[in-house]
Design an enzyme around this catalytic site. Structure first.
Site, PDB file in Angstrom:
ATOM      1  N   THR A  69     -16.108  10.693  -9.042  1.00 58.89           N
ATOM      2  CA  THR A  69     -16.505  11.580 -10.158  1.00 58.89           C
ATOM      3  C   THR A  69     -17.979  11.960 -10.157  1.00 58.89           C
ATOM      4  OG1 THR A  69     -17.024   9.866 -11.833  1.00 58.89           O
ATOM      5  CG2 THR A  69     -14.709  10.509 -11.604  1.00 58.89           C
ATOM      6  N   ALA A  70     -18.616  12.085  -8.995  1.00 60.61           N
ATOM      7  CA  ALA A  70     -20.046  12.401  -8.970  1.00 60.61           C
ATOM      8  C   ALA A  70     -20.354  13.709  -9.695  1.00 60.61           C
ATOM      9  CB  ALA A  70     -20.524  12.468  -7.522  1.00 60.61           C
TER      10      ALA A  70
ATOM     11  N   GLU B  36      -9.829   5.721  -2.925  1.00 57.72           N
ATOM     12  CA  GLU B  36      -9.057   5.319  -4.107  1.00 57.72           C
ATOM     13  C   GLU B  36      -7.568   5.668  -3.998  1.00 57.72           C
ATOM     14  OE1 GLU B  36     -10.057   9.596  -5.059  1.00 57.72           O
ATOM     15  OE2 GLU B  36     -11.086   7.886  -4.163  1.00 57.72           O
TER      16      GLU B  36
ATOM     17  N   CYS C 129     -12.395   9.002  -0.054  1.00 57.55           N
ATOM     18  CA  CYS C 129     -13.094   8.281  -1.112  1.00 57.55           C
ATOM     19  C   CYS C 129     -12.491   6.907  -1.394  1.00 57.55           C
ATOM     20  CB  CYS C 129     -13.118   9.113  -2.394  1.00 57.55           C
ATOM     21  SG  CYS C 129     -14.009  10.668  -2.226  1.00 57.55           S
TER      22      CYS C 129
ATOM     23  N   ASN D 276      -7.638   7.923   1.310  1.00 57.43           N
ATOM     24  CA  ASN D 276      -8.354   9.194   1.424  1.00 57.43           C
ATOM     25  C   ASN D 276      -9.823   8.892   1.732  1.00 57.43           C
ATOM     26  OD1 ASN D 276      -8.870   8.104  -1.166  1.00 57.43           O
ATOM     27  ND2 ASN D 276      -9.563  10.098  -1.887  1.00 57.43           N
TER      28      ASN D 276
END
Length: 385
Positions: free
Chosen positions: A206-207, A14, A12, A10
């Site tokens: 998780t920003a 992960e 990001c 994806n």
């Protein structure tokens, strides 16, 4: 899933799931706030287990209750039932236990946390796989107890997974398990009952979540001890509360320290009146060896059946530095990395010019690195942009 292809992660990085013409990979994400489980003696493992069980159960329910924009997405999620449970606040754990980010003790603890979360997640998935149909579900319908109409048993594509053949994710690595008896019991149980989910672990950035929870992002070190956060309500100056607490205890939280911290853009490394052990604990991502971030990520990889969004930080990247760093990450067994964070060259040049201009009678001079064209770092060229 043997014989199937992962085409990409994806955005990001992960999530690693297979796709084909008939299925579009989907994942359902959640994160555990590790800072909430730190005690005076270390980590409260039992409370962590309980939270992971709750999180996996809820994430599994998302598969059934979610809205899917395409038939291919709905088909894929129902067939494989993947979830991605991650973490946030690892840096907070290290601050609370006074472990420098690059210390062997921090690496060992980070690995044990990842192992424990995987254990609890797999055990929960086995729980879900062996639950009997709910009485209220009606004849032959099956369901999660108390929730009519939901299926029970292992995931529909269970027989196509490596786990169904007795291969758990840590088996791919030469790793020493901290809880071998518990792993043995889990392995025997999975052989009998199967798992409800093909995949269970993934560390997302998780920003936003970390900001709402008041902790540092996912598995990352802090970027600064002092920074400005912009929201719709305005701009707010935030400072590392752990550092402030330590400085107050030492009697060093005064106007001199606050001004020096501001002038140093949140770094305490030049504040010689602060004890060395405190300065080492509160190094920022820019001041840590990137090898340490990679080593921590590599050590937790055996306990992530998907991957992790790992940012790396280089203030002045060059081709040589990048080649060495990413080759080391690849050789260490990392599946993915995320962004390369660098500081703008204009900021470095501005600081240099300010220092030069402070000398009486001198005109601001351009920073040598910023003024010269460089094929290795073209963003630093102020002549041709």
């Amino acid at each position: 899933m043997p014989g199937r292809v992962i085409h990409s992660s994806n955005l990001c990085t992960e999530i690693l799931e297979v796709t084909d013409d008939g299925e579009t990979a989907v994942c359902n994400l959640g994160s555990v706030n590790l800072a909430a489980f730190v005690t005076e003696d270390g980590v409260d493992w039992e409370r962590l287990d309980a939270t992971v069980r709750t999180a996996v159960t809820f994430l599994d329910r998302v598969v059934d209750l979610n809205f899917y924009p395409t038939e291919q997405a709905a088909r894929s999620n129902a067939r494989w039932r993947p979830v991605g449970l991650g973490v946030m606040g690892l840096q907070d754990v290290f601050f609370k236990l006074r472990l420098p980010f690059d210390s062997p003790e921090a690496r060992e603890l980070s690995t044990r946390i990842a192992e424990r979360i995987m254990l609890a997640a797999y055990e929960t998935s086995a729980d879900l796989a062996e639950r009997p149909p709910a009485p209220s579900a009606g004849s032959g319908a099956g369901g999660t107890p108390g929730i009519p109409g939901t299926p029970v048993g292992p995931l529909p594509a269970w027989e196509e997974t490596r786990t169904a053949r007795g291969v758990l994710h840590p088996d791919h690595y030469d790793v020493e398990l901290a809880w071998p008896e518990r792993w043995a019991a889990l392995r025997a149980r999975i052989a009998r009952t199967g798992l409800r989910n093909a995949l269970l672990l993934a560390v997302a950035p998780t920003a936003t979540l970390a900001s709402l929870a008041g902790v540092h992002e996912c598995i990352e070190p802090q970027v600064s001890n002092l920074f400005k956060r912009e929201t719709l309500s305005g701009e707010f100056l935030q400072i590392n509360s752990y550092l402030v607490e330590d400085l107050k205890r030492l009697g060093r939280w005064d106007a001199r320290t606050r001004e020096a911290l501001r002038e140093a853009n949140g770094s305490v490394q030049g504040l010689t009146w602060i004890p060395p052990e405190v300065r080492r604990l509160y190094r920022t991502a820019w001041e840590l060896p990137q090898r340490a971030l990679i080593d921590l990520a590599a050590a937790r990889t055996p306990f992530l059946d998907q991957s992790q969004s790992l940012n790396l930080f280089l203030e002045t990247p060059t081709t040589g530095k990048l080649s060495s760093m990413y080759a080391y990450a690849w050789k260490s067994g990392l599946k993915t990395t995320y962004y390369l964070r660098s500081r703008p060259a204009t900021r470095i040049a501005r600081a240099a010019r300010a220092t030069w201009a402070a000398v009486p009678g001198r005109q601001p001079a351009p920073d040598a690195e910023a003024a010269a064209c460089s094929l290795e770092n073209p963003e630093s060229c102020e002549a041709c942009q």
